[in-house]
Design an enzyme around this catalytic site. Structure first.
Site, PDB file in Angstrom:
ATOM      1  N   ALA A  32       1.109  -1.371  -0.254  1.00  0.00           N
ATOM      2  CA  ALA A  32      -0.368  -0.080  -0.372  1.00  0.00           C
ATOM      3  C   ALA A  32       1.217   1.341  -0.280  1.00  0.00           C
ATOM      4  CB  ALA A  32      -0.873  -0.076   1.035  1.00  0.00           C
ATOM      5  N   ASN A  33       2.271   1.986  -0.345  1.00  0.00           N
ATOM      6  CA  ASN A  33       3.062   2.549   0.013  1.00  0.00           C
ATOM      7  C   ASN A  33       2.802   2.986  -1.433  1.00  0.00           C
ATOM      8  OD1 ASN A  33       4.523  -0.402  -0.410  1.00  0.00           O
ATOM      9  ND2 ASN A  33       6.260   0.757  -0.760  1.00  0.00           N
ATOM     10  N   SER A  34       2.919   2.165  -2.845  1.00  0.00           N
ATOM     11  CA  SER A  34       2.922   2.632  -3.715  1.00  0.00           C
ATOM     12  C   SER A  34       1.842   2.023  -4.871  1.00  0.00           C
ATOM     13  CB  SER A  34       4.500   1.897  -4.279  1.00  0.00           C
ATOM     14  OG  SER A  34       4.941   2.143  -5.877  1.00  0.00           O
ATOM     15  N   SER A  39      -5.024  -8.950 -13.255  1.00  0.00           N
ATOM     16  CA  SER A  39      -4.803  -8.662 -14.605  1.00  0.00           C
ATOM     17  C   SER A  39      -5.205  -9.354 -15.528  1.00  0.00           C
ATOM     18  CB  SER A  39      -3.238  -8.458 -13.986  1.00  0.00           C
ATOM     19  OG  SER A  39      -2.801  -8.259 -15.619  1.00  0.00           O
ATOM     20  N   TYR A  81       4.258 -14.252 -14.968  1.00  0.00           N
ATOM     21  CA  TYR A  81       3.450 -12.899 -14.521  1.00  0.00           C
ATOM     22  C   TYR A  81       2.145 -13.487 -14.504  1.00  0.00           C
ATOM     23  CZ  TYR A  81       1.102  -8.729 -13.576  1.00  0.00           C
ATOM     24  OH  TYR A  81       0.504  -7.854 -13.388  1.00  0.00           O
TER      25      TYR A  81
HETATM   26  N1  LIG Z   1       0.242  -1.246 -12.462  1.00  0.00           N
HETATM   27  C1  LIG Z   1       0.057  -1.963 -13.966  1.00  0.00           C
HETATM   28  O1  LIG Z   1      -1.108  -1.759 -15.101  1.00  0.00           O
HETATM   29  C2  LIG Z   1      -1.055  -3.506 -13.466  1.00  0.00           C
HETATM   30  C3  LIG Z   1      -1.585  -3.844 -14.367  1.00  0.00           C
HETATM   31  C4  LIG Z   1      -2.603  -5.462 -13.818  1.00  0.00           C
HETATM   32  C5  LIG Z   1      -2.249  -5.262 -12.339  1.00  0.00           C
HETATM   33  N2  LIG Z   1      -1.607  -4.860 -11.827  1.00  0.00           N
HETATM   34  C6  LIG Z   1      -0.586  -5.193 -10.641  1.00  0.00           C
HETATM   35  O2  LIG Z   1      -1.876  -4.086  -9.079  1.00  0.00           O
HETATM   36  C7  LIG Z   1      -0.606  -4.744  -8.548  1.00  0.00           C
HETATM   37  C8  LIG Z   1       0.340  -3.626  -7.747  1.00  0.00           C
HETATM   38  O3  LIG Z   1       1.297  -2.419  -8.959  1.00  0.00           O
HETATM   39  P1  LIG Z   1       1.423  -1.153  -8.874  1.00  0.00           P
HETATM   40  O4  LIG Z   1       0.875  -0.957 -10.223  1.00  0.00           O
HETATM   41  O5  LIG Z   1       0.588  -0.308  -7.744  1.00  0.00           O
HETATM   42  O6  LIG Z   1       2.492  -0.903  -8.794  1.00  0.00           O
HETATM   43  P2  LIG Z   1       4.009  -0.705  -8.416  1.00  0.00           P
HETATM   44  O7  LIG Z   1       3.553   0.688  -7.453  1.00  0.00           O
HETATM   45  O8  LIG Z   1       5.148  -1.305  -8.158  1.00  0.00           O
HETATM   46  O9  LIG Z   1       3.038  -1.564  -5.986  1.00  0.00           O
HETATM   47  C9  LIG Z   1       3.430  -2.599  -5.727  1.00  0.00           C
HETATM   48  C10 LIG Z   1       3.425  -2.680  -4.223  1.00  0.00           C
HETATM   49  O10 LIG Z   1       4.027  -4.784  -3.853  1.00  0.00           O
HETATM   50  C11 LIG Z   1       4.868  -3.967  -2.831  1.00  0.00           C
HETATM   51  N3  LIG Z   1       5.718  -5.550  -3.265  1.00  0.00           N
HETATM   52  C12 LIG Z   1       6.876  -6.417  -4.411  1.00  0.00           C
HETATM   53  N4  LIG Z   1       7.206  -7.365  -3.287  1.00  0.00           N
HETATM   54  C13 LIG Z   1       7.349  -7.258  -2.339  1.00  0.00           C
HETATM   55  C14 LIG Z   1       7.357  -7.947  -1.695  1.00  0.00           C
HETATM   56  N5  LIG Z   1       8.198  -9.270  -1.700  1.00  0.00           N
HETATM   57  N6  LIG Z   1       6.559  -7.540   0.162  1.00  0.00           N
HETATM   58  C15 LIG Z   1       5.539  -6.854   0.323  1.00  0.00           C
HETATM   59  N7  LIG Z   1       5.443  -6.573  -0.812  1.00  0.00           N
HETATM   60  C16 LIG Z   1       5.800  -5.797  -2.328  1.00  0.00           C
HETATM   61  C17 LIG Z   1       5.938  -3.079  -3.812  1.00  0.00           C
HETATM   62  O11 LIG Z   1       6.455  -2.882  -2.839  1.00  0.00           O
HETATM   63  P3  LIG Z   1       7.909  -1.849  -3.040  1.00  0.00           P
HETATM   64  O12 LIG Z   1       7.091  -0.352  -2.891  1.00  0.00           O
HETATM   65  O13 LIG Z   1       8.392  -1.996  -1.296  1.00  0.00           O
HETATM   66  O14 LIG Z   1       8.534  -2.246  -4.038  1.00  0.00           O
HETATM   67  C18 LIG Z   1       4.394  -1.970  -3.770  1.00  0.00           C
HETATM   68  O15 LIG Z   1       4.221  -1.532  -2.487  1.00  0.00           O
HETATM   69  C19 LIG Z   1       0.235  -5.546  -8.856  1.00  0.00           C
HETATM   70  O16 LIG Z   1      -0.170  -6.491  -8.274  1.00  0.00           O
HETATM   71  C20 LIG Z   1      -0.407  -5.916 -10.062  1.00  0.00           C
HETATM   72  O17 LIG Z   1       0.541  -6.983 -10.754  1.00  0.00           O
HETATM   73  C21 LIG Z   1      -1.147  -3.254 -12.294  1.00  0.00           C
END
Ligand SMILES: NC(=O)c1ccc[n+]([C@@H]2O[C@H](COP(=O)([O-])OP(=O)(O)OC[C@H]3O[C@@H](n4cnc5c(N)ncnc54)[C@H](OP(=O)(O)O)[C@@H]3O)[C@@H](O)[C@H]2O)c1
Length: 326
Positions: A23-25, A166, A194
């Site tokens: 939830a930090n990003s 996704s 993925y």
């Molecule tokens: N962005 C897209 O286009 C998209 C599309 C479809 C689905 N999604 C899904 O949406 C979700 C959120 O992604 P986002 O786009 O918001 O990307 P993001 O900003 O990179 O957020 C991902 C989050 O997951 C955390 N994370 C990664 N590895 C981890 C671990 N080992 N333990 C705990 N936390 C971990 C990251 O922490 P850190 O900050 O410490 O790295 C970050 O808080 C993901 O499941 C992704 O597959 C994204």
């Protein structure tokens, strides 16, 4: 709140507990902020304390800015109820410690949002012997759900588990023999693995939805669209980078807020009470790939997953996730 599907501002109280991984990003940040701005207590389950404390400070600043616009129906509290708890999904021990600490707190749990995820990384194996994408995106969340379902079952009506999946689930091959990758590192396809991890989440929502049907807890999966977040940081090779730039420039890529709308809606909107085992895009129920909706394959995946993580669960937790204790 912009055009397109959105969410209502629902008045929530601080005894409504919402737990969000990652939830930090990006998407998790927006889901946490808006849930807290409506009044809930939000637990940010993240691996970096410093990054999360920075995110919490930024959320509070954005709350003040939103209040000064006199956005109606936001929490009357002066600060948001946001808390950091350490969780590293690459480690089953960390998941167990997290869940033990949460249970020890004696708190209820109304929403468990399994949002954290990684994509497009080279082959890596975790200390638990699992391929990284499999463990972080799917298995650790599975274990977490099994461990916390009992708390949710004691937390009153309309508790929700949400899985951030996704549309990329269509890239994933369904082949349980190669679930935990063991081939040469250079042959590893991060796109396929993925996609697989996201396919498993949709299948989990369907299989678990059947098991917990009729209880106070529901489970659903979501595709947020293509969203411009740090998620794409590893997608940095040649043509892929160009493609991402095109998506950003053409407006195909959504902002984190736009991408999070459906997730926020499913977190807070009382109209979605009882919705279970479904896959959502833009606040609508959508049909996923044929593999994702194949009941036989869902059940095979369920059994294979339980076999992989059985040693990290108690008998009670296995009964709970199997719907034998409601
Ligand atoms: N962005 C897209 O286009 C998209 C599309 C479809 C689905 N999604 C899904 O949406 C979700 C959120 O992604 P986002 O786009 O918001 O990307 P993001 O900003 O990179 O957020 C991902 C989050 O997951 C955390 N994370 C990664 N590895 C981890 C671990 N080992 N333990 C705990 N936390 C971990 C990251 O922490 P850190 O900050 O410490 O790295 C970050 O808080 C993901 O499941 C992704 O597959 C994204």
């Amino acid at each position: 709140m912009g055009s397109g599907p959105s969410f209502p501002l629902v008045p929530l109280t601080r005894d409504k507990i919402i737990l969000i991984t990652g939830a930090n990003s990006g998407l998790g940040y927006e889901i946490a902020k808006w849930s807290a701005m409506m009044g809930a207590t939000v637990i940010l389950a993240c691996r970096s304390e410093s990054k999360t404390m920075e995110a919490i400070a930024k959320m509070n600043q954005e709350f003040q800015a939103e209040k000064s616009k006199e956005t109606s129906r936001l929490s009357k509290n002066t600060t948001l109820a946001l808390e950091f708890m350490h969780l590293d999904l690459a480690s089953f021990e960390s998941v167990r410690n997290f869940c033990d600490a949460f249970k020890k707190s004696g708190r209820k749990l109304h929403v468990l949002f399994c949002n954290a995820g990684l994509g497009f990384i080279p082959f890596q194996r975790t200390a638990d012997g699992m391929e990284m994408l499999l463990q972080v995106n799917y298995l650790s969340h599975f274990v977490m759900i099994a461990k916390l379902l009992g708390v949710m079952q004691q937390s009153g009506p309309d508790c929700r588990i949400l899985l951030m999946s996704s549309a990329a689930h269509i890239w994933g091959t369904f082949d349980l023999k190669t679930l935990n990758y063991s081939g040469p590192p250079d042959d590893f396809s991060s796109k396929n693995y993925y996609g697989r991890s996201k396919l498993y989440q949709i299948m989990q929502a369907a299989a678990m939805g059947r098991r917990i049907s009729g209880s106070n807890v529901t489970i659903n999966s979501i595709h947020p669209g293509i969203v411009d977040t740090p998620f794409w940081r590893n997608w940095d090779t040649g043509i892929r980078k160009c493609l991402l730039c095109c998506m950003q420039c053409s407006g195909v890529a959504r902002s984190s807020f736009q991408g999070a709308k459906c997730s926020i809606d499913l977190t807070v909107n009382p109209n979605h009470s009882g919705m279970n085992g479904l896959y959502w895009v833009d606040c609508k129920i959508v049909t996923p790939s044929s593999d994702a909706r194949n009941t036989r394959k869902q059940e095979e995946l369920w059994e294979t997953t339980l076999d992989l993580v059985r040693s990290y669960l108690t008998e009670e937790e296995i009964k709970s996730i199997n719907g034998e204790v409601k």
